[in-house]
Design an enzyme around this catalytic site. Structure first.
Site, PDB file in Angstrom:
ATOM      1  N   CYS A  43       3.690 -17.795   0.348  1.00 45.82           N
ATOM      2  CA  CYS A  43       4.473 -19.028   0.260  1.00 45.82           C
ATOM      3  C   CYS A  43       3.615 -20.209  -0.196  1.00 45.82           C
ATOM      4  O   CYS A  43       4.144 -21.230  -0.636  1.00 45.82           O
ATOM      5  CB  CYS A  43       5.119 -19.341   1.611  1.00 45.82           C
ATOM      6  SG  CYS A  43       5.961 -17.905   2.305  1.00 45.82           S
ATOM      7  N   THR A 267      14.272   3.846   9.341  1.00 44.19           N
ATOM      8  CA  THR A 267      15.011   4.408   8.214  1.00 44.19           C
ATOM      9  C   THR A 267      15.817   5.592   8.756  1.00 44.19           C
ATOM     10  O   THR A 267      15.824   5.844   9.968  1.00 44.19           O
ATOM     11  CB  THR A 267      14.035   4.899   7.125  1.00 44.19           C
ATOM     12  OG1 THR A 267      13.291   5.999   7.668  1.00 44.19           O
ATOM     13  CG2 THR A 267      13.065   3.806   6.696  1.00 44.19           C
ATOM     14  N   HIS A 271      10.559   8.271  12.798  1.00 47.76           N
ATOM     15  CA  HIS A 271       9.155   7.838  12.721  1.00 47.76           C
ATOM     16  C   HIS A 271       8.794   7.135  11.408  1.00 47.76           C
ATOM     17  O   HIS A 271       7.628   6.896  11.144  1.00 47.76           O
ATOM     18  CB  HIS A 271       8.176   9.008  12.951  1.00 47.76           C
ATOM     19  CG  HIS A 271       8.277   9.565  14.330  1.00 47.76           C
ATOM     20  ND1 HIS A 271       7.614  10.691  14.742  1.00 47.76           N
ATOM     21  CD2 HIS A 271       8.974   9.147  15.403  1.00 47.76           C
ATOM     22  CE1 HIS A 271       7.895  10.940  15.995  1.00 47.76           C
ATOM     23  NE2 HIS A 271       8.736  10.007  16.424  1.00 47.76           N
ATOM     24  N   TYR A 419      17.200 -39.199  20.336  1.00 49.40           N
ATOM     25  CA  TYR A 419      17.480 -40.365  19.507  1.00 49.40           C
ATOM     26  C   TYR A 419      16.504 -41.513  19.709  1.00 49.40           C
ATOM     27  O   TYR A 419      16.237 -41.921  20.840  1.00 49.40           O
ATOM     28  CB  TYR A 419      18.912 -40.887  19.755  1.00 49.40           C
ATOM     29  CG  TYR A 419      19.099 -42.272  19.199  1.00 49.40           C
ATOM     30  CD1 TYR A 419      19.083 -42.483  17.819  1.00 49.40           C
ATOM     31  CD2 TYR A 419      19.237 -43.382  20.040  1.00 49.40           C
ATOM     32  CE1 TYR A 419      19.190 -43.763  17.292  1.00 49.40           C
ATOM     33  CE2 TYR A 419      19.357 -44.662  19.519  1.00 49.40           C
ATOM     34  CZ  TYR A 419      19.328 -44.844  18.139  1.00 49.40           C
ATOM     35  OH  TYR A 419      19.420 -46.108  17.623  1.00 49.40           O
TER      36      TYR A 419
HETATM   37  C1  LIG Z   1       5.591 -17.492  -4.682  1.00 45.57           C
HETATM   38  C2  LIG Z   1       6.334 -17.134  -3.440  1.00 45.57           C
HETATM   39  C3  LIG Z   1       6.720 -18.140  -2.566  1.00 45.57           C
HETATM   40  C4  LIG Z   1       7.415 -17.805  -1.408  1.00 45.57           C
HETATM   41  N1  LIG Z   1       7.784 -18.830  -0.562  1.00 45.57           N
HETATM   42  C5  LIG Z   1       8.446 -18.533   0.572  1.00 45.57           C
HETATM   43  C6  LIG Z   1       8.806 -19.553   1.483  1.00 45.57           C
HETATM   44  O1  LIG Z   1       8.508 -20.743   1.267  1.00 45.57           O
HETATM   45  N2  LIG Z   1       9.491 -19.201   2.604  1.00 45.57           N
HETATM   46  C7  LIG Z   1       9.803 -17.897   2.878  1.00 45.57           C
HETATM   47  O2  LIG Z   1      10.391 -17.628   3.926  1.00 45.57           O
HETATM   48  N3  LIG Z   1       9.465 -16.896   2.025  1.00 45.57           N
HETATM   49  C8  LIG Z   1       8.797 -17.179   0.891  1.00 45.57           C
HETATM   50  N4  LIG Z   1       8.450 -16.169   0.031  1.00 45.57           N
HETATM   51  C9  LIG Z   1       8.913 -14.793   0.340  1.00 45.57           C
HETATM   52  C10 LIG Z   1       7.974 -14.082   1.292  1.00 45.57           C
HETATM   53  O3  LIG Z   1       6.656 -14.208   0.836  1.00 45.57           O
HETATM   54  C11 LIG Z   1       8.382 -12.590   1.346  1.00 45.57           C
HETATM   55  O4  LIG Z   1       9.679 -12.520   1.896  1.00 45.57           O
HETATM   56  C12 LIG Z   1       7.437 -11.768   2.193  1.00 45.57           C
HETATM   57  O5  LIG Z   1       6.138 -11.812   1.660  1.00 45.57           O
HETATM   58  C13 LIG Z   1       7.917 -10.301   2.252  1.00 45.57           C
HETATM   59  O6  LIG Z   1       6.965  -9.509   2.902  1.00 45.57           O
HETATM   60  P1  LIG Z   1       6.760  -7.994   2.454  1.00 45.57           P
HETATM   61  O7  LIG Z   1       5.714  -7.444   3.354  1.00 45.57           O
HETATM   62  O8  LIG Z   1       8.072  -7.330   2.347  1.00 45.57           O
HETATM   63  O9  LIG Z   1       6.218  -8.091   0.959  1.00 45.57           O
HETATM   64  P2  LIG Z   1       4.844  -8.696   0.433  1.00 45.57           P
HETATM   65  O10 LIG Z   1       4.348  -9.777   1.317  1.00 45.57           O
HETATM   66  O11 LIG Z   1       5.104  -9.029  -1.008  1.00 45.57           O
HETATM   67  O12 LIG Z   1       3.831  -7.474   0.510  1.00 45.57           O
HETATM   68  C14 LIG Z   1       4.085  -6.260  -0.105  1.00 45.57           C
HETATM   69  C15 LIG Z   1       2.761  -5.624  -0.545  1.00 45.57           C
HETATM   70  O13 LIG Z   1       2.953  -4.224  -0.714  1.00 45.57           O
HETATM   71  C16 LIG Z   1       2.172  -3.795  -1.801  1.00 45.57           C
HETATM   72  N5  LIG Z   1       2.718  -2.516  -2.297  1.00 45.57           N
HETATM   73  C17 LIG Z   1       3.902  -2.332  -2.929  1.00 45.57           C
HETATM   74  N6  LIG Z   1       4.086  -1.036  -3.216  1.00 45.57           N
HETATM   75  C18 LIG Z   1       2.988  -0.379  -2.762  1.00 45.57           C
HETATM   76  C19 LIG Z   1       2.592   0.983  -2.785  1.00 45.57           C
HETATM   77  N7  LIG Z   1       3.375   1.926  -3.303  1.00 45.57           N
HETATM   78  N8  LIG Z   1       1.398   1.325  -2.253  1.00 45.57           N
HETATM   79  C20 LIG Z   1       0.590   0.347  -1.700  1.00 45.57           C
HETATM   80  N9  LIG Z   1       0.926  -0.958  -1.671  1.00 45.57           N
HETATM   81  C21 LIG Z   1       2.116  -1.325  -2.180  1.00 45.57           C
HETATM   82  C22 LIG Z   1       2.297  -4.928  -2.792  1.00 45.57           C
HETATM   83  O14 LIG Z   1       1.224  -4.896  -3.722  1.00 45.57           O
HETATM   84  C23 LIG Z   1       2.277  -6.160  -1.877  1.00 45.57           C
HETATM   85  O15 LIG Z   1       0.978  -6.699  -1.771  1.00 45.57           O
HETATM   86  C24 LIG Z   1       7.739 -16.458  -1.117  1.00 45.57           C
HETATM   87  C25 LIG Z   1       7.346 -15.446  -2.008  1.00 45.57           C
HETATM   88  C26 LIG Z   1       6.639 -15.779  -3.143  1.00 45.57           C
HETATM   89  C27 LIG Z   1       6.215 -14.689  -4.086  1.00 45.57           C
END
Ligand SMILES: Cc1cc2nc3c(=O)[nH]c(=O)nc-3n(C[C@H](O)[C@H](O)[C@H](O)COP(=O)(O)OP(=O)(O)OC[C@H]3O[C@@H](n4cnc5c(N)ncnc54)[C@H](O)[C@@H]3O)c2cc1C
Length: 440
Positions: A43, A267, A271, A419
């Protein structure tokens, strides 16, 4: 001692692993991350581009060594999980340093692979997307080394708006295009007018109903027929779940590639858990499925999964309210509840107020537009939206808490506001919504 394998080392994955370790000192926990960095603050990235956030250690607090020293969790970066064998309880991993493939056994598998940016797929050196710190570094490097001035931002979702603001604050000249009139889709479209006003006030050019049809060097051709030169293009045209590697397993994916989970984030395979941007779940306050790809959900799921695996297995997720917020220059746009596009599925009424955020005689006042939608029969709040320069976040957070407790719009008369003139009104906007709803 269980073997716990986590896919993805950022918001959901690293948090979940840390939460498990907090509750369980013995399990062997390993996280595979396909990219360069772990546990960075997604973020923060637009603000890194704008040089608003400069402390890299705060954006990227860990590397695998530090993480292991602090938590005894192994993180393998540049290690991509390419398939899952749920019968054998193994994942197949490619080490991108060596191209070597190996299998890793798991007792529990936690999937937090997030989402990737959609691309326009032009063969061009000037197009970028923003999902991680590597992207941020690439954008920063390109700006610094190519004398970048004119940047085209494609798409007007919340990340694009943040990027555009930060490019402008960095002294560049951004232009915004969006392919329809529906910008910032989580907000009611008529409440988005301040976005346009903020652009116009700063002479930032924008075009709605506009798309790129070709990129040739720095020359960009548009659907409107215009041809313009840009130094750089940032594509913010949505995302898709990173779930290709799951397709060969028995884990059920929906037709868009999302994993549907139950209230324990399980899912369909025992597990194997999933969380973050890759899942679909349901709303807390209405009976609809939803996908809320934001940080709160990943963090909440991380705690619940850790409790399932290492603690109290009776804790369950109660659903999303969809709270979201974005700053665009001087304005804040915040909402909670179902999306505007989902309203048509309900028999609802709407009440709104548009008045000073705090007592009118106290300096620095600005108007706040607050809108609440409620179900006609039950009078329960189903959505609220707020736009203004001050106090939008507070009103939406209060309404989120009200919705969490299934309050009706009438209950809002009883909200006892903290307030004093600089902050609110003795009869606050939230109370006003309650009083006004009595004539509905
Ligand atoms: C620029 C930006 C700004 C944001 N701002 C906000 C905000 O202000 N407020 C808010 O609430 N949310 C915000 N978000 C959204 C928030 O960051 C995401 O909802 C959150 O990071 C989701 O978490 P995640 O673990 O699902 O994915 P991520 O944090 O994206 O992590 C997933 C990771 O898994 C890795 N991966 C994927 N596939 C594989 C694989 N097959 N093998 C190994 N590794 C893998 C990826 O490389 C990645 O690093 C923002 C996102 C971005 C990109």
């Amino acid at each position: 001692m269980s073997k716990i394998v986590v896919v993805g080392a950022v918001a959901g994955g690293a948090t979940c692993a840390s939460q498990i370790r907090r509750l369980d000192k013995d399990s062997d926990i390993i996280i595979f991350e396909k990219d360069r960095d772990m546990s960075f603050a997604n973020c923060a990235l637009p603000y890194v581009i704008g040089n608003v956030v400069n402390d890299r250690d705060l954006v990227l607090p860990y590397n695998p060594e530090k993480f292991y020293d602090k938590k005894e969790i192994t993180v393998k970066t540049y290690h991509e999980v390419i398939s899952i064998n749920d019968d054998k309880q193994t994942v197949t991993v490619v080490n991108h340093h060596t191209n070597e493939q190996f299998e890793e056994y798991f007792d529990y598998l936690i999937l937090s692979p997030g989402a990737s940016a959609n691309r326009l797929n032009f063969d061009s050196d000037i197009t970028f997307t923003l999902r991680n710190l590597e992207d941020t570094d690439a954008i920063d490097y390109y700006i610094k080394h190519n004398n970048v001035q004119r940047v085209l931002v494609v798409g007007a979702g919340y990340i694009s708006l943040e990027v555009l603001e930060n490019l402008y604050e960095r002294g560049l000249q951004p232009t915004l295009i969006h392919r329809s009139e529906q910008i910032n889709k989580l907000m009611d479209s008529d409440m988005n007018q301040p976005i346009i006003d903020e652009l116009e006030r700063r002479h930032i050019s924008y075009r709605l109903n506009e798309e790129i049809t070709n990129i040739n060097g720095n020359e960009i051709t548009f659907k409107s027929g215009k041809i313009e030169n840009y130094d750089m293009v940032i594509e913010g045209i949505g995302t898709h779940p990173n779930s290709k590697f799951i397709e060969g397993s028995n884990i059920t994916l929906d037709n868009k590639g999302f994993i549907s989970v139950n209230d324990k984030f399980e899912t369909n395979i025992p597990h194997i858990y999933a969380l973050g941007d890759v899942i679909t779940s349901h709303y807390r306050h209405v009976d609809l499925t939803t996908n809320v790809p934001l940080a709160w959900g990943a963090h909440r799921a991380a705690s619940i999964i850790a409790e399932q695996i290492a603690g109290d297995s009776s804790i369950e997720f109660k659903g999303f309210l969809g709270s979201n917020i974005v700053k665009f220059f001087d304005y804040t746009f915040a909402s909670v509840g179902i999306k505007p596009s989902e309203l048509s599925q309900f028999d609802y009424q709407m009440v709104e107020v548009n008045q000073g955020a705090h007592a009118n005689y106290y300096p620095g006042n600005s108007s706040l537009h607050l809108r609440v939608y409620f179900d006609t029969a039950s009078r329960q709040i189903i959505r609220a939206a707020a736009v203004g320069k001050e106090g939008a976040d507070k009103r939406i957070d209060v309404l989120s808490m009200a919705m969490m407790n299934n309050l009706t719009v009438d209950d809002l008369t009883e909200f006892e506001v903290a307030y004093a003139p600089p902050y609110s009104h003795p009869k606050d906007l939230i109370n006003m919504i309650g009083y006004k709803s009595q004539s509905h």
